[in-house]
Motif scaffolding. Structure first.
Motif, PDB file in Angstrom:
ATOM      1  N   PHE A  19      27.653  -4.618  49.497  1.00  7.25           N
ATOM      2  CA  PHE A  19      28.852  -3.832  49.221  1.00  7.25           C
ATOM      3  C   PHE A  19      29.123  -2.838  50.346  1.00  7.25           C
ATOM      4  O   PHE A  19      28.197  -2.255  50.919  1.00  7.25           O
ATOM      5  CB  PHE A  19      28.695  -3.058  47.902  1.00  7.25           C
ATOM      6  CG  PHE A  19      28.567  -3.939  46.695  1.00  7.25           C
ATOM      7  CD1 PHE A  19      29.688  -4.307  45.966  1.00  7.25           C
ATOM      8  CD2 PHE A  19      27.324  -4.427  46.299  1.00  7.25           C
ATOM      9  CE1 PHE A  19      29.584  -5.133  44.861  1.00  7.25           C
ATOM     10  CE2 PHE A  19      27.207  -5.261  45.192  1.00  7.25           C
ATOM     11  CZ  PHE A  19      28.340  -5.613  44.471  1.00  7.25           C
ATOM     12  N   ALA A  20      30.399  -2.660  50.648  1.00  4.86           N
ATOM     13  CA  ALA A  20      30.833  -1.586  51.531  1.00  4.86           C
ATOM     14  C   ALA A  20      31.322  -0.430  50.668  1.00  4.86           C
ATOM     15  O   ALA A  20      32.052  -0.638  49.694  1.00  4.86           O
ATOM     16  CB  ALA A  20      31.950  -2.067  52.449  1.00  4.86           C
ATOM     17  N   ILE A  21      30.904   0.772  51.025  1.00  4.24           N
ATOM     18  CA  ILE A  21      31.347   1.991  50.334  1.00  4.24           C
ATOM     19  C   ILE A  21      32.070   2.829  51.380  1.00  4.24           C
ATOM     20  O   ILE A  21      31.455   3.367  52.301  1.00  4.24           O
ATOM     21  CB  ILE A  21      30.152   2.748  49.727  1.00  4.24           C
ATOM     22  CG1 ILE A  21      29.317   1.807  48.838  1.00  4.24           C
ATOM     23  CG2 ILE A  21      30.637   3.955  48.934  1.00  4.24           C
ATOM     24  CD1 ILE A  21      28.004   2.419  48.362  1.00  4.24           C
ATOM     25  N   SER A  22      33.388   2.906  51.251  1.00  6.35           N
ATOM     26  CA  SER A  22      34.221   3.442  52.319  1.00  6.35           C
ATOM     27  C   SER A  22      34.890   4.750  51.920  1.00  6.35           C
ATOM     28  O   SER A  22      35.141   5.008  50.748  1.00  6.35           O
ATOM     29  CB  SER A  22      35.291   2.406  52.699  1.00  6.35           C
ATOM     30  OG  SER A  22      34.697   1.160  53.011  1.00  6.35           O
ATOM     31  N   GLU A  23      35.198   5.555  52.946  1.00  5.16           N
ATOM     32  CA  GLU A  23      35.845   6.861  52.747  1.00  5.16           C
ATOM     33  C   GLU A  23      37.148   6.874  53.543  1.00  5.16           C
ATOM     34  O   GLU A  23      37.250   7.468  54.611  1.00  5.16           O
ATOM     35  CB  GLU A  23      34.889   7.981  53.151  1.00  5.16           C
ATOM     36  CG  GLU A  23      33.612   7.965  52.312  1.00  5.16           C
ATOM     37  CD  GLU A  23      32.586   9.003  52.726  1.00  5.16           C
ATOM     38  OE1 GLU A  23      32.818  10.197  52.461  1.00  5.16           O
ATOM     39  OE2 GLU A  23      31.555   8.608  53.312  1.00  5.16           O
ATOM     40  N   TYR A  24      38.156   6.211  52.990  1.00  2.29           N
ATOM     41  CA  TYR A  24      39.433   6.043  53.670  1.00  2.29           C
ATOM     42  C   TYR A  24      40.295   7.306  53.624  1.00  2.29           C
ATOM     43  O   TYR A  24      41.311   7.379  54.319  1.00  2.29           O
ATOM     44  CB  TYR A  24      40.203   4.876  53.059  1.00  2.29           C
ATOM     45  CG  TYR A  24      39.598   3.514  53.351  1.00  2.29           C
ATOM     46  CD1 TYR A  24      39.526   3.040  54.654  1.00  2.29           C
ATOM     47  CD2 TYR A  24      39.119   2.709  52.327  1.00  2.29           C
ATOM     48  CE1 TYR A  24      38.989   1.787  54.939  1.00  2.29           C
ATOM     49  CE2 TYR A  24      38.582   1.448  52.587  1.00  2.29           C
ATOM     50  CZ  TYR A  24      38.517   0.996  53.896  1.00  2.29           C
ATOM     51  OH  TYR A  24      37.982  -0.238  54.170  1.00  2.29           O
ATOM     52  N   GLY A  25      39.889   8.279  52.831  1.00  2.00           N
ATOM     53  CA  GLY A  25      40.665   9.510  52.749  1.00  2.00           C
ATOM     54  C   GLY A  25      40.398  10.479  53.881  1.00  2.00           C
ATOM     55  O   GLY A  25      41.021  11.543  53.948  1.00  2.00           O
ATOM     56  N   HIS A  26      39.499  10.135  54.778  1.00  2.00           N
ATOM     57  CA  HIS A  26      39.157  10.980  55.923  1.00  2.00           C
ATOM     58  C   HIS A  26      39.548  10.256  57.208  1.00  2.00           C
ATOM     59  O   HIS A  26      39.490   9.026  57.279  1.00  2.00           O
ATOM     60  CB  HIS A  26      37.647  11.271  55.911  1.00  2.00           C
ATOM     61  CG  HIS A  26      37.205  12.301  56.902  1.00  2.00           C
ATOM     62  ND1 HIS A  26      36.825  11.982  58.182  1.00  2.00           N
ATOM     63  CD2 HIS A  26      37.074  13.645  56.788  1.00  2.00           C
ATOM     64  CE1 HIS A  26      36.476  13.093  58.819  1.00  2.00           C
ATOM     65  NE2 HIS A  26      36.620  14.117  58.000  1.00  2.00           N
ATOM     66  N   TRP A  27      39.920  10.995  58.217  1.00  2.00           N
ATOM     67  CA  TRP A  27      40.422  10.397  59.455  1.00  2.00           C
ATOM     68  C   TRP A  27      39.408   9.467  60.129  1.00  2.00           C
ATOM     69  O   TRP A  27      39.790   8.557  60.871  1.00  2.00           O
ATOM     70  CB  TRP A  27      40.855  11.475  60.446  1.00  2.00           C
ATOM     71  CG  TRP A  27      39.750  12.374  60.939  1.00  2.00           C
ATOM     72  CD1 TRP A  27      39.271  13.491  60.316  1.00  2.00           C
ATOM     73  CD2 TRP A  27      38.996  12.236  62.144  1.00  2.00           C
ATOM     74  NE1 TRP A  27      38.258  14.065  61.053  1.00  2.00           N
ATOM     75  CE2 TRP A  27      38.072  13.308  62.185  1.00  2.00           C
ATOM     76  CE3 TRP A  27      39.006  11.315  63.192  1.00  2.00           C
ATOM     77  CZ2 TRP A  27      37.168  13.485  63.228  1.00  2.00           C
ATOM     78  CZ3 TRP A  27      38.093  11.487  64.237  1.00  2.00           C
ATOM     79  CH2 TRP A  27      37.196  12.558  64.249  1.00  2.00           C
ATOM     80  N   GLU A  28      38.116   9.654  59.838  1.00  2.00           N
ATOM     81  CA  GLU A  28      37.103   8.796  60.478  1.00  2.00           C
ATOM     82  C   GLU A  28      36.931   7.454  59.778  1.00  2.00           C
ATOM     83  O   GLU A  28      36.302   6.552  60.334  1.00  2.00           O
ATOM     84  CB  GLU A  28      35.764   9.526  60.555  1.00  2.00           C
ATOM     85  CG  GLU A  28      35.799  10.723  61.475  1.00  2.00           C
ATOM     86  CD  GLU A  28      34.422  11.271  61.760  1.00  2.00           C
ATOM     87  OE1 GLU A  28      33.767  10.740  62.668  1.00  2.00           O
ATOM     88  OE2 GLU A  28      34.003  12.212  61.075  1.00  2.00           O
ATOM     89  N   ARG A  29      37.439   7.322  58.548  1.00  2.00           N
ATOM     90  CA  ARG A  29      37.400   6.057  57.804  1.00  2.00           C
ATOM     91  C   ARG A  29      36.008   5.425  57.894  1.00  2.00           C
ATOM     92  O   ARG A  29      35.806   4.333  58.408  1.00  2.00           O
ATOM     93  CB  ARG A  29      38.469   5.107  58.322  1.00  2.00           C
ATOM     94  CG  ARG A  29      39.892   5.672  58.212  1.00  2.00           C
ATOM     95  CD  ARG A  29      40.915   4.737  58.796  1.00  2.00           C
ATOM     96  NE  ARG A  29      41.068   3.541  57.976  1.00  2.00           N
ATOM     97  CZ  ARG A  29      41.554   2.370  58.432  1.00  2.00           C
ATOM     98  NH1 ARG A  29      41.917   2.248  59.708  1.00  2.00           N
ATOM     99  NH2 ARG A  29      41.669   1.332  57.628  1.00  2.00           N
ATOM    100  N   VAL A  30      35.060   6.140  57.344  1.00  2.00           N
ATOM    101  CA  VAL A  30      33.648   5.775  57.459  1.00  2.00           C
ATOM    102  C   VAL A  30      33.258   4.734  56.415  1.00  2.00           C
ATOM    103  O   VAL A  30      33.665   4.809  55.257  1.00  2.00           O
ATOM    104  CB  VAL A  30      32.767   7.034  57.284  1.00  2.00           C
ATOM    105  CG1 VAL A  30      31.292   6.663  57.298  1.00  2.00           C
ATOM    106  CG2 VAL A  30      33.077   8.050  58.370  1.00  2.00           C
ATOM    107  N   HIS A  31      32.415   3.772  56.833  1.00  2.00           N
ATOM    108  CA  HIS A  31      31.824   2.799  55.918  1.00  2.00           C
ATOM    109  C   HIS A  31      30.315   2.985  55.857  1.00  2.00           C
ATOM    110  O   HIS A  31      29.662   3.107  56.901  1.00  2.00           O
ATOM    111  CB  HIS A  31      32.082   1.361  56.379  1.00  2.00           C
ATOM    112  CG  HIS A  31      33.512   1.040  56.646  1.00  2.00           C
ATOM    113  ND1 HIS A  31      34.482   1.100  55.678  1.00  2.00           N
ATOM    114  CD2 HIS A  31      34.134   0.639  57.787  1.00  2.00           C
ATOM    115  CE1 HIS A  31      35.650   0.753  56.204  1.00  2.00           C
ATOM    116  NE2 HIS A  31      35.457   0.472  57.482  1.00  2.00           N
ATOM    117  N   SER A  32      29.769   2.959  54.652  1.00  2.00           N
ATOM    118  CA  SER A  32      28.339   2.799  54.426  1.00  2.00           C
ATOM    119  C   SER A  32      28.163   1.454  53.727  1.00  2.00           C
ATOM    120  O   SER A  32      29.112   0.923  53.141  1.00  2.00           O
ATOM    121  CB  SER A  32      27.788   3.935  53.563  1.00  2.00           C
ATOM    122  OG  SER A  32      28.066   5.195  54.151  1.00  2.00           O
TER     123      SER A  32
END
Length: 262
Positions: A19-32
């Motif tokens: 699974f990818a857990i993503s933070e699209y609400g931040h400008w860096e659009r980070v995936h764990s």
């Protein structure tokens, strides 16, 4: 799997055990990334720390989780404190324990708090945000293998973006997790004082020659890249060497699908 709806994290199923857990609400659009074996699970990075990622992993698996750190930048270690077992490359143990020397907390707080497009939890305050610091459970070196139970991950030391940056190769699935060594849409960078352009290009060249890669997963922006990107990486590496621009201060170098900044 029943889809997880969350105000901050976006959960995307890569396969039944990945699974990818993503933070699209931040400008860096980070995936764990959460990878499950038969006995253990591995969490590749823990995100920004704007919200606690274990709230999501608890919904995805009951397996014991080990955290594999691609590198010790704030946007990759944000929820490290929520996990008991944390692994990091030997060259960044000091950073994890004591912080990155020469990187002011004011700059970290400015970067973590800007250009946010989703509501953040009440517990998040960029003015008091402090990156995780702590002693790792274990130290990784190039060539290490982590057995999750019928799923083995190989550690590749790929410095340049940072001294102890690693990539993780899941041979069974052919997934290559490239951290901040390779992604698209914004520049891969090696222009901070703690970066090394020559190491970065050597690391890009190393992954370009890998066999058995079915999908490439960088830690930012578009999720999941076709392995043909590695052919482009090799061509781009040759161009960079031939132009003699692999040094700090030469700016952004743009290719077909990705770019680098020195």
């Amino acid at each position: 799997m029943t889809p997880i709806s969350d105000s901050w994290f976006t959960v995307q199923e890569i396969d039944a055990k990945t699974f990818a857990i993503s933070e699209y609400g931040h400008w860096e659009r980070v995936h764990s990334f959460l990878l499950m074996g038969n006995e253990n699970a591995a969490l590749i990075d823990t995100g920004l720390g704007i919200d606690q990622i274990n709230r999501i992993t608890d919904q995805l698996t009951d397996l014991p989780i080990i955290v594999i750190t691609t590198h010790v930048h704030a946007d990759h270690i944000g929820s490290h404190g929520a996990f008991e077992k944390i692994y990091v490359h030997e060259d960044e143990v000091d950073w994890l324990i004591n912080g990155i020397k020469g990187l002011p907390i004011e700059q970290i707080r400015k970067d973590i708090g800007r250009d946010i497009t989703k509501p953040t939890p009440d517990t998040f305050d960029p003015s008091t945000y402090t990156p995780y610091q702590g002693k790792p459970t274990g130290v990784l070196v190039d060539g290490d293998r982590i057995d999750l139970g019928h799923r083995t991950l190989k550690i590749l030391h790929t410095p340049g973006h940072s001294p102890g940056h690693i990539c993780i190769f899941d041979k069974e699935q052919g997934y290559l997790f490239t951290g901040d060594l390779l992604y698209i849409e914004t520049p891969v960078y090696a222009f901070y004082p703690t970066t090394d352009p020559i190491d970065l290009v050597h690391s890009l060249e190393r992954i370009a020659h890998m066999e058995g890669v079915s999908r490439v997963f960088g830690s930012h922006n578009k999720l999941g890249l076709d392995p043909s990107i590695l052919e482009e990486v090799q061509e781009s590496v040759d161009i960079l060497w031939n132009k003699d621009v692999v040094k700090h201060g030469t700016g952004i170098h743009t290719f077909n699908h990705f770019c680098v900044q020195f």
